[in-house]
Design an enzyme around this catalytic site. Structure first.
Site, PDB file in Angstrom:
ATOM      1  N   THR A  13       8.409  -2.214  13.229  1.00  0.00           N
ATOM      2  CA  THR A  13       8.744  -3.023  14.170  1.00  0.00           C
ATOM      3  C   THR A  13       7.713  -2.810  15.432  1.00  0.00           C
ATOM      4  OG1 THR A  13      10.113  -1.052  15.376  1.00  0.00           O
ATOM      5  CG2 THR A  13      11.478  -2.545  14.180  1.00  0.00           C
ATOM      6  N   GLY A  14       6.489  -2.301  14.822  1.00  0.00           N
ATOM      7  CA  GLY A  14       5.276  -2.172  15.863  1.00  0.00           C
ATOM      8  C   GLY A  14       4.575  -3.423  15.728  1.00  0.00           C
ATOM      9  N   ILE A  16       1.902  -4.516  14.408  1.00  0.00           N
ATOM     10  CA  ILE A  16       1.382  -5.569  13.194  1.00  0.00           C
ATOM     11  C   ILE A  16       2.635  -5.455  12.107  1.00  0.00           C
ATOM     12  CG2 ILE A  16       0.332  -3.766  12.027  1.00  0.00           C
ATOM     13  CD1 ILE A  16      -0.463  -7.441  12.369  1.00  0.00           C
ATOM     14  N   GLY A  17       3.290  -4.127  12.408  1.00  0.00           N
ATOM     15  CA  GLY A  17       4.617  -4.128  11.367  1.00  0.00           C
ATOM     16  C   GLY A  17       5.677  -5.181  11.793  1.00  0.00           C
ATOM     17  N   LYS A 133      -8.277   7.086   8.291  1.00  0.00           N
ATOM     18  CA  LYS A 133      -7.885   6.279   7.238  1.00  0.00           C
ATOM     19  C   LYS A 133      -8.785   6.692   5.779  1.00  0.00           C
ATOM     20  CE  LYS A 133      -6.698   1.941   9.659  1.00  0.00           C
ATOM     21  NZ  LYS A 133      -7.013   0.598   9.834  1.00  0.00           N
ATOM     22  N   ARG A 137      -7.037   7.437   2.341  1.00  0.00           N
ATOM     23  CA  ARG A 137      -7.648   6.890   0.788  1.00  0.00           C
ATOM     24  C   ARG A 137      -7.868   8.025   0.119  1.00  0.00           C
ATOM     25  NH1 ARG A 137     -11.546   1.619   1.363  1.00  0.00           N
ATOM     26  NH2 ARG A 137     -10.274   0.393   2.659  1.00  0.00           N
TER      27      ARG A 137
END
Length: 319
Positions: A13-14, A16-17, A133, A137
């Site tokens: 619900t964020g 971009i989510g 990030k 990865r």
């Protein structure tokens, strides 16, 4: 995967989510089970949105993302994890990956990328906004061989209040449709690849449904490539006015970036990302849209129209 996936979404619900979740729900026939994992606070504060998802057949799982037991319980019967956690929670994905690795049913994990390619070139490894990030990865490279991944790299979001919006940090670039004022980065002619937020959701769906082409890759995806000058021209065309224009040179942008990091200002990440984009950090030898079957994306004109409407209606600026 030959069978329809059972999905679990984090950060559903964020910012971009919500777009990613909407696209997945719209593609409901392509999937088996769709579930989201949300915190008690979000469960209470976003009750109407969650109720709407529930009515569309989405399972709402409430728990603590830091709880091993609660995450493992949520993983039961899941084979695909999609993360849309925000920048402040990127590191929280590492234990989620470790728990996915310990859950035999999970065979795919899409981490929260949806932005600048963090391995674009040699300098990328030292960029401050990339560090968490990069750790994610690295964690995905340590998992069992049958736990696959894909990095959905989209470049900056185009929609207002992002790249095509007015900014409280004008020198980092701004398009103010009310004041008819723009601040362009560099000389205004540098190319930048942007993605509409709804297209980000489409990219995720196509990644999941074209897995043979997507697996274990960093997919370079975007809606279009343009320049600040071309964006300004589209705003002027649609508003029927000549705008006042200023420029923030690349050297000035670097200066502002250094000052912001030195002061610990919240805008430091914004300045760094805008500097990366202005240096050409969203331009790739090729884009991978067609590899995963994406043939239609939003246009610059469509998103400028949306930005003008949003600004006129009084939507507050976030960046």
């Amino acid at each position: 995967m030959s069978e329809k996936a059972n999905l679990l979404i984090f950060g559903a619900t964020g910012t971009i989510g919500s777009y990613i979740t909407a696209a997945i729900v719209a593609a409901r026939p392509s999937f088996n089970r769709i579930a989201i994992f949300t915190s008690p606070n979000t469960f209470n504060s976003k009750a109407p949105a969650l109720d709407a998802l529930r009515q569309q057949g989405v399972d709402i799982l409430v728990g603590d993302i830091t709880s091993r037991e609660e995450v493992l319980k949520a993983y039961e019967g899941i084979d695909t994890v999609v993360s849309a956690l925000g920048r402040g929670a990127i590191a929280a994905q590492i234990p989620l990956i470790e728990l996915a690795n310990a859950t035999p049913s999970i065979t795919r994990f899409l981490p929260s990328e949806y932005g600048t390619d963090i391995e674009y070139g040699p300098a990328s490894a030292t960029e401050k906004p990339h560090q968490q990030k990069l750790k994610v990865r690295a964690a995905l490279k340590q998992v069992r061989p049958d736990l696959e991944y894909a990095y959905v790299v989209t470049g900056p979001y185009a929609d207002f209040p992002f790249y095509l919006g007015r900014s409280s940090n004008e020198q980092a670039g701004s398009f103010d449709a009310l004041a008819k004022r723009a601040v362009l980065l560099g000389d205004g002619q540098g190319r930048v690849s942007l993605s509409g937020c709804a297209d980000v959701g489409t990219f995720v769906v196509h990644t999941l449904t074209h897995w043979d082409a997507a697996r274990n890759r960093a997919l370079k995806l975007n809606s279009f490539t343009t320049t600040p000058a071309e964006i300004l021209a589209e705003f002027e065309k649609q508003t029927g006015a000549t705008w006042s224009v200023e420029y923030t040179s690349l050297d000035k942008l670097k200066e502002l970036e250094a000052e912001a990091w030195e002061k610990g200002a919240p805008a430091a990440t914004v300045f760094t990302l805008r500097r990366i984009w202005t240096e050409g950090g969203t331009l790739y030898e090729r884009r991978d849209n067609e590899d995963i079957g994406v043939t239609h994306t939003a246009t610059l004109g469509e998103l400028v129209t949306d930005s003008i409407r949003a600004q006129i209606e009084g939507v507050p600026s976030k960046h």
